[in-house]
Design an enzyme around this catalytic site. Structure first.
Site, PDB file in Angstrom:
ATOM      1  N   CYS A 148       0.856  -1.190   0.000  1.00  0.00           N
ATOM      2  CA  CYS A 148       0.000   0.000   0.000  1.00  0.00           C
ATOM      3  C   CYS A 148       0.889   1.236   0.000  1.00  0.00           C
ATOM      4  CB  CYS A 148      -0.880  -0.021   1.258  1.00  0.00           C
ATOM      5  SG  CYS A 148      -1.982   1.399   1.380  1.00  0.00           S
ATOM      6  N   HIS A 169      -9.081  -3.908  -1.620  1.00  0.00           N
ATOM      7  CA  HIS A 169      -8.080  -3.084  -0.930  1.00  0.00           C
ATOM      8  C   HIS A 169      -8.460  -1.598  -1.013  1.00  0.00           C
ATOM      9  CE1 HIS A 169      -3.753  -2.047   0.137  1.00  0.00           C
ATOM     10  NE2 HIS A 169      -4.224  -0.894  -0.322  1.00  0.00           N
ATOM     11  N   GLU A 170      -8.790  -1.143  -2.232  1.00  0.00           N
ATOM     12  CA  GLU A 170      -9.123   0.277  -2.402  1.00  0.00           C
ATOM     13  C   GLU A 170     -10.446   0.618  -1.710  1.00  0.00           C
ATOM     14  OE1 GLU A 170      -6.794   2.101  -3.257  1.00  0.00           O
ATOM     15  OE2 GLU A 170      -5.570   0.479  -4.064  1.00  0.00           O
ATOM     16  N   HIS A 189     -10.044   1.379   1.888  1.00  0.00           N
ATOM     17  CA  HIS A 189      -9.563   2.733   2.206  1.00  0.00           C
ATOM     18  C   HIS A 189     -10.719   3.704   2.459  1.00  0.00           C
ATOM     19  CE1 HIS A 189      -5.208   2.676   1.854  1.00  0.00           C
ATOM     20  NE2 HIS A 189      -5.261   2.026   0.708  1.00  0.00           N
TER      21      HIS A 189
HETATM   22 NI    NI Z   1      -3.602   1.083  -0.171  1.00  0.00          NI
END
Ligand code: NI
Length: 178
Positions: free
Chosen positions: A100, A142-143, A146
């Site tokens: 990341c 993953h995104e 966030h």
């Molecule tokens: Ni990331």
């Protein structure tokens, strides 16, 4: 061309859930999208989320051709999603290495759904909807995390598999999660 500073783990705002975009026609949204693109290209990331450049809005961008950070990954067409959502297809979860931009120099083995159905909107308000699996599904999750204020270490079942790139990169490149 505006390259924004990437916030790194420890910054309190990275742990905050982001707010949806309610108006698709603002200058602010237009410049956010440009800044995310410029910053992601500059950092050669596979993905970026608005909170990483300090804007707690539900906007993510991802995609790759061949990426030196993820040499084993299949290409993903460059995608910008506003107010994304997803649901898993089946219950299968898989382990894989992730990195990341907000956790520079480190990699970890993270658990994700193998197959998902995701959707969201482009800047013109058109719906984008896909069923994807493996690396593409992992990048999306993953995104997406966030914008919910989640960083990948929270998804790691075994913190022994968290390490500095200079040590673990051989394993990362071989997709060795042992
Ligand atoms: Ni990331």
């Amino acid at each position: 061309m505006t390259i924004k500073k990437i916030l790194i783990m420890g910054e309190p705002s990275l742990w905050q859930p982001s707010k949806p975009i309610t108006n698709f026609t603002t200058k602010d949204l237009e410049s956010l999208i440009k800044d995310m693109a410029d910053t992601m290209e500059h950092k050669r990331g596979v993905g970026i989320a608005a909170p990483q450049i300090g804007i707690n809005k539900r906007v993510i961008r991802f995609g790759c051709k061949e990426n030196p950070r993820y040499p084993y990954a299949k290409p993903i067409s460059m995608t910008l999603l506003i107010n994304p959502e997803y649901e898993p297809i089946g219950n299968e979860k898989v382990l894989g290495w992730e990195g990341c931009l907000s956790i520079p120099g480190l990699r970890g083995v993270v658990q994700r759904y193998q197959k998902i159905h995701y959707w969201g909107y482009d800047v013109a308000g058109n719906k984008i909807e896909r069923k994807v699996e493996s690396f593409h599904a992992r990048v999306f999750q993953h995104e997406y995390d966030h914008i919910d204020g989640v960083l990948y270490p929270l998804r790691m079942p075994d913190l022994h598999k968290f390490g500095f790139e200079e040590i673990v990169m051989d394993k990362v490149l071989k997709c060795d999660i042992s």
